[in-house]
Design a protein around this motif. Structure first.
Motif, PDB file in Angstrom:
ATOM      1  N   HIS A   1       0.812  -1.217   0.000  1.00  0.00           N
ATOM      2  CA  HIS A   1       0.000   0.000   0.000  1.00  0.00           C
ATOM      3  C   HIS A   1       0.842   1.262   0.000  1.00  0.00           C
ATOM      4  CE1 HIS A   1      -3.752  -2.213   0.620  1.00  0.00           C
ATOM      5  NE2 HIS A   1      -3.107  -2.967   1.509  1.00  0.00           N
ATOM      6  N   SER A   2       2.119   1.134   0.247  1.00  0.00           N
ATOM      7  CA  SER A   2       2.970   2.328   0.239  1.00  0.00           C
ATOM      8  C   SER A   2       3.094   2.920  -1.156  1.00  0.00           C
ATOM      9  CB  SER A   2       4.356   1.977   0.785  1.00  0.00           C
ATOM     10  OG  SER A   2       4.988   0.993  -0.035  1.00  0.00           O
ATOM     11  N   LEU A   3       2.914   2.089  -2.196  1.00  0.00           N
ATOM     12  CA  LEU A   3       2.972   2.601  -3.561  1.00  0.00           C
ATOM     13  C   LEU A   3       1.843   3.591  -3.805  1.00  0.00           C
ATOM     14  CD1 LEU A   3       3.754  -0.724  -5.465  1.00  0.00           C
ATOM     15  CD2 LEU A   3       5.353   1.102  -4.866  1.00  0.00           C
ATOM     16  N   LEU A   4       0.661   3.252  -3.318  1.00  0.00           N
ATOM     17  CA  LEU A   4      -0.481   4.137  -3.501  1.00  0.00           C
ATOM     18  C   LEU A   4      -0.350   5.388  -2.637  1.00  0.00           C
ATOM     19  CD1 LEU A   4      -3.214   4.600  -4.853  1.00  0.00           C
ATOM     20  CD2 LEU A   4      -4.278   3.310  -2.983  1.00  0.00           C
ATOM     21  N   GLU A   5       0.169   5.233  -1.415  1.00  0.00           N
ATOM     22  CA  GLU A   5       0.340   6.398  -0.537  1.00  0.00           C
ATOM     23  C   GLU A   5       1.371   7.371  -1.096  1.00  0.00           C
ATOM     24  OE1 GLU A   5       1.375   4.797   3.203  1.00  0.00           O
ATOM     25  OE2 GLU A   5      -0.614   3.905   3.600  1.00  0.00           O
ATOM     26  N   ALA A   6       2.462   6.828  -1.661  1.00  0.00           N
ATOM     27  CA  ALA A   6       3.476   7.700  -2.257  1.00  0.00           C
ATOM     28  C   ALA A   6       2.917   8.431  -3.461  1.00  0.00           C
ATOM     29  CB  ALA A   6       4.695   6.874  -2.649  1.00  0.00           C
ATOM     30  N   LEU A   7       2.103   7.742  -4.239  1.00  0.00           N
ATOM     31  CA  LEU A   7       1.503   8.381  -5.405  1.00  0.00           C
ATOM     32  C   LEU A   7       0.508   9.451  -4.984  1.00  0.00           C
ATOM     33  CD1 LEU A   7       1.328   8.315  -8.522  1.00  0.00           C
ATOM     34  CD2 LEU A   7      -0.571   6.725  -8.276  1.00  0.00           C
ATOM     35  N   THR A   8      -0.231   9.208  -3.899  1.00  0.00           N
ATOM     36  CA  THR A   8      -1.189  10.201  -3.408  1.00  0.00           C
ATOM     37  C   THR A   8      -0.480  11.443  -2.896  1.00  0.00           C
ATOM     38  OG1 THR A   8      -2.672   8.400  -2.795  1.00  0.00           O
ATOM     39  CG2 THR A   8      -3.114  10.552  -1.840  1.00  0.00           C
ATOM     40  N   LEU A   9       0.625  11.245  -2.183  1.00  0.00           N
ATOM     41  CA  LEU A   9       1.382  12.392  -1.686  1.00  0.00           C
ATOM     42  C   LEU A   9       1.997  13.188  -2.836  1.00  0.00           C
ATOM     43  CD1 LEU A   9       3.195  10.791   1.401  1.00  0.00           C
ATOM     44  CD2 LEU A   9       1.250  12.363   1.410  1.00  0.00           C
ATOM     45  N   ALA A  10       2.481  12.484  -3.843  1.00  0.00           N
ATOM     46  CA  ALA A  10       3.091  13.178  -4.975  1.00  0.00           C
ATOM     47  C   ALA A  10       2.057  13.981  -5.752  1.00  0.00           C
ATOM     48  CB  ALA A  10       3.770  12.164  -5.899  1.00  0.00           C
ATOM     49  N   SER A  11       0.866  13.404  -5.930  1.00  0.00           N
ATOM     50  CA  SER A  11      -0.178  14.138  -6.646  1.00  0.00           C
ATOM     51  C   SER A  11      -0.714  15.297  -5.818  1.00  0.00           C
ATOM     52  CB  SER A  11      -1.324  13.180  -7.007  1.00  0.00           C
ATOM     53  OG  SER A  11      -1.880  12.602  -5.827  1.00  0.00           O
ATOM     54  N   ALA A  12      -0.683  15.167  -4.467  1.00  0.00           N
ATOM     55  CA  ALA A  12      -1.150  16.265  -3.612  1.00  0.00           C
ATOM     56  C   ALA A  12      -0.151  17.406  -3.580  1.00  0.00           C
ATOM     57  CB  ALA A  12      -1.420  15.747  -2.204  1.00  0.00           C
ATOM     58  N   ARG A  13       1.140  17.084  -3.615  1.00  0.00           N
ATOM     59  CA  ARG A  13       2.156  18.128  -3.609  1.00  0.00           C
ATOM     60  C   ARG A  13       2.244  18.849  -4.944  1.00  0.00           C
ATOM     61  NH1 ARG A  13       7.100  14.865  -0.615  1.00  0.00           N
ATOM     62  NH2 ARG A  13       6.117  14.732   1.458  1.00  0.00           N
ATOM     63  N   GLY A  14       1.862  18.147  -6.006  1.00  0.00           N
ATOM     64  CA  GLY A  14       1.970  18.759  -7.326  1.00  0.00           C
ATOM     65  C   GLY A  14       1.184  20.043  -7.457  1.00  0.00           C
TER      66      GLY A  14
END
Length: 390
Positions: free
Chosen positions: A353-366
């Motif tokens: 699940h860390s793959l999805l969390e990292a992607l969510t954080l990256a899209s939120a920071r964008g």
């Protein structure tokens, strides 16, 4: 030539290399043959059918399935042959009764004004198509002529019913309505509600609706059983979902149909790299419903090969509200945009699940980063000191 004149630099000019005829040429791997074409036609050829008589047991369906030139030829020949057959019968009746010999006998003829085969052929047409010109008619002299008259009328009615029914069914076939049911050229795989989903867009160009429309999807691929049996076309049903849930759709505007790739999905181990190398994958989509105006069930089909599935893409919105009503822009029907999507299989995404969390954080920071950059660019270059205000 252009490089010599200085118009195009030398580094941008491509020179053709000399080809060695003895050097072997390597061809790209041929594309997998489709089981269902993009237009919905099944790419299957039936060969070595020994029991051809089964098609004659259902003559009506066989006539409807024929191509238009063959159908029109059979339509014309059925009437022409029946007219010629009964013309020969009427000529034989007149010949046996002696009506063809002029000025011989005063007996009343079986059929008046028949003196040759041409006149018998004209009388046959008049009887079968009920065109009475008044020059020829059956008399009560010959009971056999009355019986032939009854038989020709019955045969003519049967030919009319079969041929006209065949023409009607051929012009009102259900696949004609399916021509206005369209699918997106490409399918996409992206995140929706935190899960990888296989998505496609479907629409109807007509205003008349498809009642009780349902959609199904199958994965067709070549597999081998544990016993070593090779199945060239192994079909697996997978569930499809839409915005309202279930398979029944309200197709008044284009909809995005999606399939959640979970543990029960045959696409659970599909990775982005497989879309370029996995040539044995084909996904078939079937849309079925009842035509509102005719009440005939219609079916539209399409398929997607591996190279027609776009990973990390999403369909752009095409429905907008204008002047108090909703408008659909079909020029953007198949347009997609890139979205952040993990480059892994659905199985790997469920296990880590860390793959999805990292992607969510990256899209939120964008968006925050873009907003901060925009605010920095919009910051005024001059400042006002407190002394200037005093």
């Amino acid at each position: 030539m252009l490089s010599r004149k200085g118009i195009i630099p030398e580094e941008y000019v491509l020179t053709r290399l000399a080809e060695d005829p003895a050097e072997p040429r390597y061809r790209a791997r041929e594309r997998r043959a489709r089981f269902v074409s993009k237009k919905g036609n099944c790419n299957v050829a039936h060969k070595n059918i020994r029991e051809q008589g089964r098609f004659l047991q259902d003559v009506f369906t066989t006539l409807v399935d024929l191509k238009w030139p063959h159908t029109l030829l059979i339509f014309t020949m059925s009437f022409l042959c029946s007219w010629l057959l009964f013309a020969m019968v009427w000529w034989l009746i007149a010949f046996a009764h002696g009506d063809l010999a002029p000025n011989e006998g005063t007996a009343e003829p079986c059929v008046t004004s028949i003196h040759s085969f041409s006149s018998a052929f004209l009388f046959s047409i008049e009887v079968q198509v009920t065109i009475g010109f008044g020059g020829r008619m059956v008399t009560e002299e010959c009971p056999l002529a009355i019986l032939i008259l009854i038989m020709q009328n019955i045969v003519g009615l049967m030919i009319n019913a079969i041929m006209l029914g065949c023409i009607f069914m051929k012009t009102a076939q259900a696949h004609r309505r399916a021509e206005t049911l369209i699918f997106s050229k490409h399918a996409v795989i992206a995140l929706r509600h935190g899960r990888l989903c296989f998505m496609l867009r479907v629409g109807d160009l007509r205003k008349s609706m498809i009642i009780s429309a349902t959609i199904h999807m199958q994965v067709v691929r070549k597999t081998t059983s544990p016993e070593g049996e090779v199945v060239p076309l192994h079909q697996v049903d997978i569930p499809m979902e839409n915005g309202v849930g279930g398979n029944s759709i309200f197709l008044v505007a284009p909809l995005i149909i999606y399939h959640v790739i979970d543990a029960n999905s045959p696409l659970y181990d599909l990775a982005p790299s497989d879309l370029h190398h996995h040539q044995d994958l084909e996904i078939i989509v079937i849309l079925e419903g009842v035509v509102e105006t005719t009440g005939i069930t219609t079916q539209a089909r399409t398929s997607y090969l591996a190279d027609e599935i776009l990973w990390g893409q999403r369909f752009v919105p095409i429905v907008a509200e204008e002047d108090g009503r909703y408008s659909v822009d079909y020029s953007k029907f198949g347009n997609t945009i890139k979205v952040p999507t993990p480059l892994c299989t659905a199985r790997q995404l469920d296990e880590d699940h860390s793959l999805l969390e990292a992607l969510t954080l990256a899209s939120a920071r964008g968006p925050l980063r873009k907003r901060s950059v925009a605010m920095a660019k919009a910051k005024p270059k001059f400042s006002i000191s407190p002394d200037s205000l005093s």
